[in-house]
Design a protein around this motif. Structure first.
Motif, PDB file in Angstrom:
ATOM      1  N   TYR A   1       0.844  -1.202   0.000  1.00 52.13           N
ATOM      2  CA  TYR A   1       0.000   0.000   0.000  1.00 52.13           C
ATOM      3  C   TYR A   1       0.878   1.250   0.000  1.00 52.13           C
ATOM      4  O   TYR A   1       1.858   1.334   0.737  1.00 52.13           O
ATOM      5  N   TYR A   2       0.469   2.230  -0.836  1.00 48.23           N
ATOM      6  CA  TYR A   2       1.212   3.476  -0.972  1.00 48.23           C
ATOM      7  C   TYR A   2       0.263   4.666  -0.816  1.00 48.23           C
ATOM      8  O   TYR A   2      -0.896   4.607  -1.252  1.00 48.23           O
ATOM      9  N   LEU A   3       0.762   5.725  -0.214  1.00 49.58           N
ATOM     10  CA  LEU A   3       0.100   7.028  -0.274  1.00 49.58           C
ATOM     11  C   LEU A   3       0.885   7.844  -1.287  1.00 49.58           C
ATOM     12  O   LEU A   3       1.934   8.417  -0.981  1.00 49.58           O
ATOM     13  N   ASP A   4       0.372   7.841  -2.499  1.00 44.12           N
ATOM     14  CA  ASP A   4       1.069   8.458  -3.627  1.00 44.12           C
ATOM     15  C   ASP A   4       0.720   9.941  -3.695  1.00 44.12           C
ATOM     16  O   ASP A   4      -0.467  10.299  -3.685  1.00 44.12           O
ATOM     17  N   PRO A   5       1.708  10.834  -3.761  1.00 39.54           N
ATOM     18  CA  PRO A   5       1.405  12.272  -3.816  1.00 39.54           C
ATOM     19  C   PRO A   5       0.629  12.680  -5.063  1.00 39.54           C
ATOM     20  O   PRO A   5      -0.025  13.725  -5.070  1.00 39.54           O
ATOM     21  N   ASN A   6       0.683  11.872  -6.111  1.00 37.61           N
ATOM     22  CA  ASN A   6      -0.019  12.200  -7.358  1.00 37.61           C
ATOM     23  C   ASN A   6      -1.314  11.427  -7.546  1.00 37.61           C
ATOM     24  O   ASN A   6      -2.248  11.930  -8.174  1.00 37.61           O
ATOM     25  N   TYR A   7      -1.401  10.213  -7.012  1.00 36.23           N
ATOM     26  CA  TYR A   7      -2.541   9.339  -7.287  1.00 36.23           C
ATOM     27  C   TYR A   7      -3.342   8.956  -6.047  1.00 36.23           C
ATOM     28  O   TYR A   7      -4.348   8.264  -6.155  1.00 36.23           O
ATOM     29  N   GLY A   8      -2.917   9.368  -4.894  1.00 39.56           N
ATOM     30  CA  GLY A   8      -3.629   9.022  -3.674  1.00 39.56           C
ATOM     31  C   GLY A   8      -3.309   7.609  -3.222  1.00 39.56           C
ATOM     32  O   GLY A   8      -2.255   7.049  -3.527  1.00 39.56           O
ATOM     33  N   LEU A   9      -4.232   6.993  -2.483  1.00 39.52           N
ATOM     34  CA  LEU A   9      -4.022   5.646  -1.967  1.00 39.52           C
ATOM     35  C   LEU A   9      -4.107   4.634  -3.106  1.00 39.52           C
ATOM     36  O   LEU A   9      -5.078   4.604  -3.850  1.00 39.52           O
ATOM     37  N   ARG A  10      -3.086   3.803  -3.242  1.00 34.30           N
ATOM     38  CA  ARG A  10      -3.069   2.749  -4.256  1.00 34.30           C
ATOM     39  C   ARG A  10      -2.347   1.525  -3.684  1.00 34.30           C
ATOM     40  O   ARG A  10      -1.675   1.612  -2.653  1.00 34.30           O
ATOM     41  N   TYR A  11      -2.508   0.390  -4.355  1.00 35.21           N
ATOM     42  CA  TYR A  11      -1.865  -0.827  -3.859  1.00 35.21           C
ATOM     43  C   TYR A  11      -1.497  -1.756  -5.017  1.00 35.21           C
ATOM     44  O   TYR A  11      -2.030  -1.644  -6.129  1.00 35.21           O
TER      45      TYR A  11
END
Length: 520
Positions: A142-152
């Protein structure tokens, strides 16, 4: 859509149309089919009898590489229950460790999947490769992406190492709005207010222009850089859209307005809509007699369910869904989810001839057709919205349809009155009110096929007489303001006022005496 906004535009702040939840499937095609997998084993020099040991060794190496790195970063957790919400656990870990960007969690969990195995064939007395159901350890990054928000990303740790990547289009939009300096209010995955609705819609449309294969390959590589080295052969992923929820959101100005309207919409969607109406909204073909095609092997199921965020009406056709929500009492959401796309077509070139001519061909699950999938999803929601536009009508039926029962004139010629109880006029009103005509309208030929029994052997004189009668019926409808001609075409569409009048007449005609007395 135009009719819905014409009727409710005074209480709707803005409209957003785009993908909500997206889940992509990455398949290593060479490893997914028995024949290709057999060739892969030959390529890496592994005999069939040595496959089991090779697969275990590969899986152990993959798992060790993932868990070692995750534990060193302090973000690994194993879940004993596969039904536990991974997203909630990941966000909880991020909160505990005060992580607000980048990798926030790596979760391990045993889940069902489809795996490659080598079995002995009793008849041939030989070993064979087969794809079969199984279970294995899966890893969620799981990532909190600065460009795409929460993604996995979700990786299956046994051959064929299938991967899933998920993100939320509305969460992504929130990041886009922040970067563009546009103020907004967000609640869960919907926007009750945006300072510039048109700019927000342009940002949603920009999401479709992404170079998806390169983006998804980059995310897969970032999560599992060791995978290709472990496989000992370069096997790229083929990316397809496993789930793509296309949502149309109407943000109302106040909760009171939506609260007043929504029960009527639910009643209409669950009690008055016919199965063939839902089929038309979803883009399935219906015969001129108003019946599903003979080759349609399925059923339409409508259910209603109370959820935390609101009441959900769900129409299921085969594996595909069309849903109606009142999200948190402030946003009306129409949403469709297409899983079985065999019956849908998009405008594209042939897969083996990318430079050739374009035509309408069967929609593919691959990301190459994601733009066409969005267009189909938008049309489905627009047809549904056009039908819902007829629900709210405060004017009494007698006043609403008073002019229809009187003779009128159109372009200097007298037009007779309409009789909503006469079978011929009822058939005419039902024909022009079909959901299939909501977007593109209808022609003389379309009505002729609906109003007269189709006879391939009919004489040309009979067809001309039928066409002439339909022309007079079109004049009748135009004279009463029920339809209008689409500019520079021979097509016609029902007007917003006409749709309300026709819907009211047909609803009253289908109501029983008790319902009519109750309304009075």
């Amino acid at each position: 859509m135009k009719s819905f906004l014409h009727r409710f535009g005074a209480v709707v702040r803005g409209v957003l149309q785009g993908f909500d939840r997206l889940r992509f499937r990455g398949s290593k095609r060479l490893l997914c089919a028995p024949g290709g997998f057999f060739n892969f084993l030959a390529q890496v020099g592994v005999p069939l009898k040595g496959y089991k040991a090779f697969a275990k060794e590969t899986t152990v190496e993959v798992c060790k590489a993932i868990e070692t790195e995750a534990k060193q970063a302090g973000v690994y957790r194993y879940l004993n229950n596969s039904k536990e919400s991974k997203e909630e656990v990941a966000l909880q870990l991020a909160t505990e460790q005060k992580r607000s960007v980048g990798l926030i969690a790596v979760l391990g969990c045993v889940e069902p999947c489809r795996i490659m195995q080598v079995r002995g064939n009793r008849e041939t007395k030989k070993l064979e490769v087969s794809a079969e159901p199984g279970k294995c350890l899966h890893y969620y990054h799981y990532y909190l992406d600065p460009n795409y928000g929460l993604r996995y990303t979700r990786l299956q740790s046994w051959f064929p190492f299938t991967m899933h990547i998920g993100l939320n289009g509305r969460d992504w939009l929130g990041r886009q709005l922040l970067q563009a300096g546009i103020d907004f209010k967000k609640k869960d995955n919907c926007f009750p207010w945006v300072a510039d609705w048109q700019a927000a819609q342009r940002l949603l449309d920009e999401q479709l222009t992404m170079a998806w294969p390169a983006l998804l390959d980059g995310w897969a590589q970032a999560s599992h850089p060791e995978l290709e080295a472990v496989l000992a052969a370069a096997v790229p992923y083929y990316w397809s859209v496993q789930e793509g929820e296309y949502a149309t959101d109407f943000a109302f100005g106040s909760e009171a307005e939506l609260r007043r309207l929504y029960p009527r919409l639910v009643h209409y969607a669950t009690e008055l809509l016919r199965s063939t109406d839902v089929l038309r909204f979803m883009g399935y073909q219906v015969t001129t007699a108003g019946q599903p095609r003979r080759d349609f092997a399925g059923e339409v199921v409508t259910t209603i369910k109370e959820l935390a965020e609101g009441t959900c009406v769900k129409h299921r056709v085969l594996q595909n869904l069309l849903k109606l929500y009142d999200k948190f009492g402030i946003v009306l959401r129409l949403e469709n989810l297409l899983i079985n796309v065999r019956d849908f077509k998009v405008y594209r070139t042939k897969e083996n001839d990318p430079e050739g001519p374009m035509s309408y061909l069967r929609m593919r699950k691959g990301v190459a057709d994601i733009h066409g999938r969005a267009q189909v999803g938008r049309k489905i929601n627009e047809r549904y919205a056009e039908a819902l536009a007829t629900v709210e009508e405060k004017t009494p039926l007698g006043e609403l349809t008073a002019d229809l029962g009187q003779r009128t004139t159109w372009k200097g010629r007298t037009v007779r009155a309409l009789n909503p109880l006469a079978p011929e006029d009822v058939a005419l009103l039902e024909a022009v009110n079909r959901g299939a005509f909501l977007i593109s309208g209808f022609r003389n030929r379309d009505l002729r096929e609906l109003l007269f029994a189709a006879d391939p052997a009919a004489a040309p004189e009979a067809l001309r007489r039928q066409s002439g009668k339909v022309t007079r019926l079109l004049r009748l409808l135009r004279g009463h303001g029920l339809i209008r001609r689409v500019g520079k075409t021979y097509r016609y569409q029902v007007t917003a006022e006409g749709r309300a009048q026709i819907a009211a007449l047909l609803a009253a005609r289908n109501a029983n005496t008790q319902q009519l007395f109750k309304a009075a």
